[in-house]
Structure formats: structure tokens, C-alpha cells
Scaffold this active site. Structure first.
Site, PDB file in Angstrom:
ATOM      1  CG  HIS A 116      33.740  -0.337  -1.615  1.00 47.40           C
ATOM      2  ND1 HIS A 116      34.916  -0.064  -0.972  1.00 47.40           N
ATOM      3  CD2 HIS A 116      32.865   0.614  -1.219  1.00 47.40           C
ATOM      4  CE1 HIS A 116      34.771   1.012  -0.217  1.00 47.40           C
ATOM      5  NE2 HIS A 116      33.526   1.442  -0.352  1.00 47.40           N
TER       6      HIS A 116
ATOM      7  CG  HIS B  19      29.171   8.726   8.538  1.00 48.29           C
ATOM      8  ND1 HIS B  19      28.231   9.167   7.623  1.00 48.29           N
ATOM      9  CD2 HIS B  19      30.076   8.007   7.844  1.00 48.29           C
ATOM     10  CE1 HIS B  19      28.579   8.739   6.430  1.00 48.29           C
ATOM     11  NE2 HIS B  19      29.679   8.042   6.529  1.00 48.29           N
TER      12      HIS B  19
ATOM     13  CB  CYS C  29      25.667  11.702  10.790  1.00 54.35           C
ATOM     14  SG  CYS C  29      25.413  10.542   9.461  1.00 54.35           S
TER      15      CYS C  29
ATOM     16  CE  LYS D 116      39.569   6.685   4.102  1.00 55.46           C
ATOM     17  NZ  LYS D 116      39.367   8.109   4.104  1.00 55.46           N
TER      18      LYS D 116
ATOM     19  CB  CYS E  83      25.879  11.744   4.434  1.00 51.37           C
ATOM     20  SG  CYS E  83      25.743  10.514   5.710  1.00 51.37           S
TER      21      CYS E  83
ATOM     22  CB  CYS F 196      26.315  14.201   7.753  1.00 52.37           C
ATOM     23  SG  CYS F 196      27.644  12.964   7.762  1.00 52.37           S
TER      24      CYS F 196
ATOM     25  CG  HIS G 226      35.752  -1.638   2.503  1.00 52.76           C
ATOM     26  ND1 HIS G 226      34.503  -2.178   2.592  1.00 52.76           N
ATOM     27  CD2 HIS G 226      35.596  -0.305   2.749  1.00 52.76           C
ATOM     28  CE1 HIS G 226      33.620  -1.235   2.878  1.00 52.76           C
ATOM     29  NE2 HIS G 226      34.257  -0.076   2.971  1.00 52.76           N
TER      30      HIS G 226
ATOM     31  CE  LYS H 118      28.203   0.931   5.393  1.00 54.38           C
ATOM     32  NZ  LYS H 118      28.517   2.231   4.857  1.00 54.38           N
TER      33      LYS H 118
HETATM   34  N1  MSP Z   1      29.293   7.291  -4.013  1.00 53.08           N
HETATM   35  C1  MSP Z   1      28.191   6.822  -3.263  1.00 53.08           C
HETATM   36  C2  MSP Z   1      27.225   6.070  -4.151  1.00 53.08           C
HETATM   37  C3  MSP Z   1      26.671   6.832  -5.301  1.00 53.08           C
HETATM   38  S1  MSP Z   1      25.653   5.848  -6.293  1.00 53.08           S
HETATM   39  C4  MSP Z   1      24.952   6.877  -7.341  1.00 53.08           C
HETATM   40  C5  MSP Z   1      28.690   5.914  -2.146  1.00 53.08           C
HETATM   41  N2  MSP Z   1      29.896   5.375  -2.315  1.00 53.08           N
HETATM   42  S2  MSP Z   1      30.667   4.421  -1.261  1.00 53.08           S
HETATM   43  O1  MSP Z   1      31.926   4.138  -1.863  1.00 53.08           O
HETATM   44  O2  MSP Z   1      30.674   4.999   0.029  1.00 53.08           O
HETATM   45  O3  MSP Z   1      29.844   3.116  -1.062  1.00 53.08           O
HETATM   46  C6  MSP Z   1      29.090   2.550  -2.035  1.00 53.08           C
HETATM   47  C7  MSP Z   1      28.509   1.243  -1.657  1.00 53.08           C
HETATM   48  O4  MSP Z   1      29.467   0.300  -1.160  1.00 53.08           O
HETATM   49  C8  MSP Z   1      27.423   1.188  -0.591  1.00 53.08           C
HETATM   50  O5  MSP Z   1      26.189   1.669  -0.920  1.00 53.08           O
HETATM   51  C9  MSP Z   1      27.314  -0.287  -0.486  1.00 53.08           C
HETATM   52  O6  MSP Z   1      26.655  -0.757  -1.637  1.00 53.08           O
HETATM   53  C10 MSP Z   1      28.775  -0.702  -0.479  1.00 53.08           C
HETATM   54  N3  MSP Z   1      29.278  -0.814   0.884  1.00 53.08           N
HETATM   55  C11 MSP Z   1      30.166  -0.009   1.534  1.00 53.08           C
HETATM   56  N4  MSP Z   1      30.354  -0.508   2.803  1.00 53.08           N
HETATM   57  C12 MSP Z   1      29.601  -1.617   2.972  1.00 53.08           C
HETATM   58  C13 MSP Z   1      29.502  -2.639   3.952  1.00 53.08           C
HETATM   59  N5  MSP Z   1      30.129  -2.597   5.094  1.00 53.08           N
HETATM   60  N6  MSP Z   1      28.744  -3.718   3.645  1.00 53.08           N
HETATM   61  C14 MSP Z   1      28.122  -3.888   2.436  1.00 53.08           C
HETATM   62  N7  MSP Z   1      28.204  -2.960   1.506  1.00 53.08           N
HETATM   63  C15 MSP Z   1      28.734  -1.727   1.812  1.00 53.08           C
HETATM   64  O7  MSP Z   1      27.960   5.707  -1.206  1.00 53.08           O
END
Ligand code: MSP
Length: 653
Positions: free
Chosen positions: A21, A147, A144, A303, A129, A126, A18, A300
Site C-alpha cells: 500500500h 488469491h 481464484c 494479508k 476479490c 471470490c 503494508h 505477492k
Molecule cells: N480497495 C481496492 C481498490 C479500489 S480502487 C478504486 C483494493 N484495495 S487493497 O487495499 O487491497 O489494495 C490496494 C492496492 O495496494 C493494490 O492495488 C496495489 O496498488 C497495492 N498493493 C497491495 N499489495 C501489494 C503488493 N504486494 N505490492 C505492490 N502493491 C500492492 O484493492
């Protein structure tokens, strides 16, 4: 040659990508493209985090094996990164053999340092997390902090890492290297967390099957965060027998290693990861840069909250560069930002279709009409050339500091200067009066060369658009290089082809009408942010100047607190205000200097129009407008004030 190694977080495969990411990846791409453009040796890594309980569960829920689920999601990521022109050099998957051997090698080094032991592990866990929390970090219902869902009490025998031993060395590192955690606010958070003391960390799990078997500890798999963090070195070949990339990008003392991450995963990157590296005796990253969150409806985007914006509709409608631009321009790197369709459309029409698109088309049309191509004579001294020096130094400083929005502002200021130059020089008049004169040639050369240089500076942000602009000026549509940042690269006498608009203006009405189709919101039936149909139809005649709610909602009104105020030089009416609007600070020029002294305005809570196109008033940039009522006796404006308890950045509706 100095090296620059940049990484994104590796993304979980239990969710489709999304906007959040995409943001982490686009900022890393922009940063790496900039460093590549200025001639550094760069490497850009992204990838997926495929082990752990959550992936196991998500796969089971879809009747798939975890690897089959991972394969599907990875294919999605590959497609998307291609669409967004993400120029990563590598894509690591934690299920790959090269990763496993690296993790094993890292564990062997930490074991050798005497930092592992086995013990019973109990605590509040959690599952989302995949992390334990202390009592202190949870509320009364043990929810948490990330979340908001309840944590469970878990107890198992695990391998522990002596994290407590590294509190002092970490603090010393933070002190010596202020650039290690950015921005400053995040650094303070980590500092106070570590100053509170660190407890040892469990780095294995016995109840999870889907992971890397823990070397020498049958029945245990490597904790998913240890596994995931190691990707930053395993992807460079660490522990694989061929460590050339690792040496080049991780051990270069002058090189930079930057992890760009979201603030949600800062502790893992700024505390656990450097502690593992210290234990193994390996160099630490240079900087962990934590950006803010994209919020939707004040929460935030995630998902679990169900409020995510998927990119597909926006990209299909507006192209990948429009979304790249919006993300990089709208968020002050490090702070949170709101995602709204209205803000997106406003930026699209105002910044891209109008400011950028129209300037490019206008200059290209002038070239074609005047000389059938680029002018015959170059010009090497003019006001555009001097404006360029300022623009490039601001752009560079901002890019070095990951201040993408500031870098874009510098380009937009330069664009406005080019426009101002064209308007002031009136080349159409010169052509009429002098024909294809040397003066006309020089004027148009300066304008076109200015546009070309804008396109070079835009390359890290919108690579496709930047190449298109080169094409519009009759240049090859290829990636720019360091030397292209210099003046005078535009050839003289080259043909300039006919071209369509860069960003055809979007019709907001039509867009909101088809919004269900174009933007996919996670929860069907969730309140759409599209405004209800205008109420004007029944009661108001067309001659009445009323507007519908949809039009009103295009105006973003927010509260702001005035931090500083001073008079605009040579004006008795204009006052320059620095206003805190929650997510960022804005400079706004207001015509209230006759009624208010600057000192009396400081501290007031006011209402700001936050999505107004920036304007320059008596040479001072105004990025918004402050609301005032003008019905007083003398018709003089009175500031609209908001009660002090309303925090800056609150929406006014
Ligand atoms: N797998 C772990 C990261 C391991 S790194 C060694 C993880 N993955 S994740 O898919 O949940 O999310 C990764 C990243 O996506 C977040 O840290 C952030 O950089 C980005 N984002 C996810 N949701 C976000 C927002 N709503 N806004 C901005 N970035 C966010 O955590």
C-alpha cells in the site's frame, strides 16, 4: 496551466497498511511532487474503500461495527501518510455523504442511458476479490487466480450493467489512446481480455448490508467496486452541487488524469471504470498505470498470504525517506520486485549513506573550511553545468514516463560526476597553494551548486532529505520551486552551519541482531529471513578468512540471460552485456572480450551479482558483475553457465 490529477487505489480497511500500500501511495506522491515542482496545477487523491462483505466480516470478527473498524484503520493511514510526508490534497472515505451523492448521480446517468436491468446472477465468486470469475479464469478446483482460494457458486437477483455493449467502444479507445493503459504488457493483456468479448456486470448485491443503498432498487446495495471506482470523481465534488474541482481536474481537455494502481486491480480500472464513464457520457482518465507487486519469498505480499512487511520498524530505524528511496529505486515501475532486508540495507549504506550522504558532507565541509560558508564568487561555466543539462533532461523524461528508478539513476550519475569533479580539481590542494583564491571559489561553487541541484531533483523522492540538504548548504529548508531547477540559485557568501551525517551508516550485524524488534513480520514464527548465526565460532580460527553465511547472503546472485553484447570502444577486453535478470534488464560490463566474441555470448545463461554498486568502466556504466572462473590454463576467465531451463531472475544460493 496544465492540470495533473493523480490518484492511488483506495485501500480496504480490513487490513493495516503494508509495504504494498505504501508503494502505491509513495509513487503517486513522487509523481505529483514532480508535476507540482515543474509548475503544473496538481491534485493528489488517496483514501479508503470501506464498504462490502469483507469489511463487514472483519468488523464482526473484532466485535466492532464496520464504521468503528474503518475509523481505526483510517487513523492509522492518516498517521502513516503524515510520517511519509505524503502530500495528498484530499482523502476520500467511501462512507462519506459527499461520496454517496456522487455515486447516486453516476448511477442516475447510467440508468438514463438505458444501461441497467435486473436479472438473476449466478457464477463463481471470490469473496476476497468481491468479484465473479468465469470458468475459463479458474483452475479445475475453481480457485481464484489472485488469491488461490476456492470460489463459491453464488446466485442472487441483481442490477446488471450492460458492459457487453462497451467492448467495441473500449477497444476503439485503447487503439486511439495507446497511453490509456501502461505499461505495454498490461495493455496487451487488457486488449486480449476485451477482444474475447465482455459479459454484462452485476453492480448490486442483495446479500450484503454494508454498502450504499442502490437508488430505486430496495433491498440492493451498490456493488463495492462500482462504489469504490466512483471515488475518483466523487472526491472532486461530482454530483454534489459544487462541481468546480470536478470541472477543473476531470473535464480539462488538456489536463491529465492518472490512476496509479497495482496490476491486481487493472481490469476494474481499465475495463469496468471506463465503461461506466462512457455510459454516463463523462471523460475517461488519461492513463491507468499498473505497477507490479512487491514479492516476498516469490509470492505477492498480501494479508491473505501472511508474508507482509509492515513499515513501522524500518521507519523507526532508518527514517521514512530511506524506505521511500528504496521502494522507488529498487522496483522498475511496472515490474515485480523482491523485498529483502539485505537489499534494503545495501541500498541504504551504498546509495544513501555513502554516495549521497558523504558527497553532501564532504562538499559542506569544504565550504566551511575554505570560506566559512558558500564561496564569494559564483561560477557559470564548468563541466558540472554541462553534466547538469544531461542529468535534468534524463530525469525529466523518466519522471514524465513514471520511470522513477531511471530518474534516480540519472541523479546518481550526476552525483558521481560532482564527486569526480571534486577529486579531479583537488580543492584542498588549491587552498593550500593559492589560499582563498577566485579559482577555489569557483570550484567549490560549482560543486555546491551541483549538490543543491541534486537535492532539487531528489525532492519528489525524499522531500525531507532534500530540505535537509538545502539546510546543510545554508539555504532555507523549504520546498523547491520550478526556478530552483536553474543554475546559480546558491547565494554567495552565506554561512554554512555544522551538520551531522544525512544517513548514518547502518551496521548490518547489529541490524540483523535486532531484526525481530525492528521489522514486524505478519506471521510470528514464520521463517525469519535473518540468516542463522555464523558457523565460524566452533571450527574456524579468527585468522582463517572464511565468512559466515550472513555475509555470503548479502551478495545477491541471480541468473540472467544475455540479450545483447558489444565491445566497449577502445578496449580489447571489456564487453558490454544487456542481461535479462527476470524483473529487469541490466547493463553489465565484463572483462571477457579476449576469450569470447560478443556474438558467442548472446543467449548464454549466466550468473550475475545483482546488488553490486554500479561502476563505470572506460566510460560505460556497469550495473552488476557476471561470474566467471579464472582457473583455466591461461588463467583467462570462463563464464559460469547455467542450464537453459533455469529462468532468468532465479536466485543462486
Ligand atoms: N480497495 C481496492 C481498490 C479500489 S480502487 C478504486 C483494493 N484495495 S487493497 O487495499 O487491497 O489494495 C490496494 C492496492 O495496494 C493494490 O492495488 C496495489 O496498488 C497495492 N498493493 C497491495 N499489495 C501489494 C503488493 N504486494 N505490492 C505492490 N502493491 C500492492 O484493492
Amino acid at each position: 496551466m496544465r492540470t495533473f490529477y493523480a490518484t492511488t487505489p483506495i485501500y480496504y480497511v480490513n487490513d493495516l497498511p503494508h509495504i504494498g500500500h505504501i508503494y502505491s501511495t509513495v509513487v503517486t506522491d513522487a509523481a505529483t511532487r514532480y508535476h507540482r515542482l515543474i509548475g503544473e496545477k496538481t491534485r493528489f487523491l488517496t483514501g479508503t474503500d470501506e464498504h462490502g462483505q469483507n469489511i463487514e466480516k472483519a468488523a464482526a470478527g473484532q466485535n466492532l461495527t464496520p464504521i468503528a473498524l474503518a475509523d481505526r484503520v483510517v487513523a492509522r493511514y492518516h498517521d502513516l501518510w503524515k510520517k511519509f510526508e505524503i502530500a495528498n490534497d484530499d482523502f476520500i472515505r467511501t462512507t462519506e455523504g459527499r461520496h454517496r451523492v456522487g455515486v447516486e448521480a453516476l448511477i442516475a446517468m447510467i440508468e438514463k442511458a438505458g444501461d441497467l436491468y435486473t436479472a438473476k446472477h449466478e457464477g463463481w465468486y471470490c469473496a476476497s476479490c468481491e468479484a465473479f470469475y468465469t470458468e475459463k479464469e479458474l483452475d479445475e478446483e475453481k480457485r481464484c487466480p489472485v488469491h488461490g482460494t476456492p470460489c463459491a457458486w453464488e446466485s442472487e437477483e441483481n442490477v446488471f450493467f450492460r458492459l457487453s455493449k462497451y467492448a467495441a467502444p473500449l477497444l476503439e479507445h485503447y487503439e486511439k489512446h495507446p497511453e490509456f493503459i501502461r505499461p505495454e504488457t498490461r495493455r496487451s493483456e487488457v486488449l486480449s481480455f476485451v477482444r474475447g468479448g465482455l459479459t454484462d456486470l452485476s453492480i448490486s448485491r442483495s446479500k450484503v448490508q454494508w454498502g450504499i443503498p442502490f437508488p430505486g432498487r430496495p433491498g440492493q446495495v451498490v456493488y463495492v467496486w462500482f462504489d469504490a471506482l466512483s471515488n475518483y470523481v466523487t472526491a472532486l465534488g461530482f454530483g454534489s452541487g459544487d462541481e468546480r474541482l470536478y470541472r477543473e481536474f476531470w473535464e480539462d481537455p488538456a489536463g491529465r488524469r492518472v490512476h496509479l494502481i497495482g496490476k491486481d486491480i487493472l481490469r476494474f480500472h481499465a475495463v469496468y471504470w471506463p465503461a461506466f464513464l462512457l455510459s454516463a457520457g463523462l471523460p475517461l482518465p488519461t492513463t491507468v498505470w499498473a505497477h507490479g507487486w512487491w514479492l516476498r519469498d516469490e509470492k505477492k505480499m498480501s494479508k491473505s498470504t501472511g508474508n507482509v512487511v509492515r513499515p513501522d520498524g524500518l521507519v523507526a530505524e532508518f527514517g521514512p525517506d530511506a524506505l521511500r528511496y528504496f521502494l522507488l529505486r529498487e522496483m522498475t515501475f511496472g515490474q515485480d520486485a523482491h523485498f529483502s532486508d539485505e537489499a534494503f540495507l545495501t541500498r541504504f549504506n551504498a546509495d544513501l549513506a555513502n554516495d549521497l550522504g558523504n558527497t553532501v558532507s564532504r562538499v559542506a565541509a569544504l565550504l566551511r573550511q575554505s570560506f566559512g560558508g558558500t564561496p564569494p564568487l559564483a561560477c557559470d561555466s564548468n563541466e558540472i553545468l554541462s553534466a547538469l543539462a544531461a542529468a535534468q533532461s534524463e530525469w525529466r523524461a523518466a519522471m514524465e514516463d513514471f520511470a522513477f528508478n531511471r530518474a534516480l539513476e540519472a541523479v546518481w550519475r550526476f552525483l558521481a560526476q560532482i564527486n569526480g569533479y571534486v577529486v579531479a580539481q583537488e580543492p584542498w590542494k588549491v587552498r593550500k597553494e593559492e589560499g582563498r583564491s577566485a579559482r577555489l571559489s569557483r570550484i567549490l561553487y560549482a560543486a555546491a551548486e551541483g549538490v543543491r541541484l541534486c537535492a532539487v531533483m531528489l525532492f519528489p523522492f525524499m522531500p525531507g532529505t532534500s530540505r535537509k540538504i538545502f539546510g546543510t548548504l545554508g539555504l532555507p529548508e523549504s520546498d523547491p520551486r520550478l526556478e530552483d531547477l536553474g543554475w546559480g540559485r546558491l547565494p554567495t557568501g552565506a554561512p554554512v552551519p555544522e551538520s551531522g551525517p544525512l544517513f548514518p551508516r547502518a551496521d548490518a550485524g547489529a541490524y540483523f541482531g535486532t531484526k525481530e524488534k525492528t521489522m514486524s513480520q505478519e506471521t510470528p514464527g514464520a521463517p525469519a529471513s535473518a540468516p542463522p548465526p555464523p558457523e565460524t565460532a566452533q571450527a574456524v580460527s579468527p585468522s582463517d578468512n572464511r565468512i559466515g553465511l550472513d555475509e555470503f547472503q548479502k551478495v545477491r546472485l541471480v541468473t540472467g540471460r544475455v540479450l545483447e553484447a558489444d565491445r566497449v570502444p577502445r578496449s580489447n577486453k571489456l564487453v558490454r552485456l544487456q542481461v535479462d535478470i527476470g524483473a529487469e534488464k541490466r547493463q553489465v560490463v565484463a572483462g571477457i572480450g579476449k576469450q569470447y566474441t560478443p556474438e558467442s555470448i548472446v543467449g548464454k545463461n549466466v550468473v550475475i551479482v545483482a546488488n553490486l554498486k554500479p561502476a563505470t568502466l572506460m566510460g560505460v556504466q556497469s550495473d552488476g558483475m557476471v561470474l566467471a572462473a579464472t582457473g583455466g590454463e591461461a588463467g583467462e576467465p570462463a563464464l559460469l553457465e547455467v542450464p537453459a531451463l533455469v529462468p532468468p531472475g532465479s536466485k543462486v544460493k
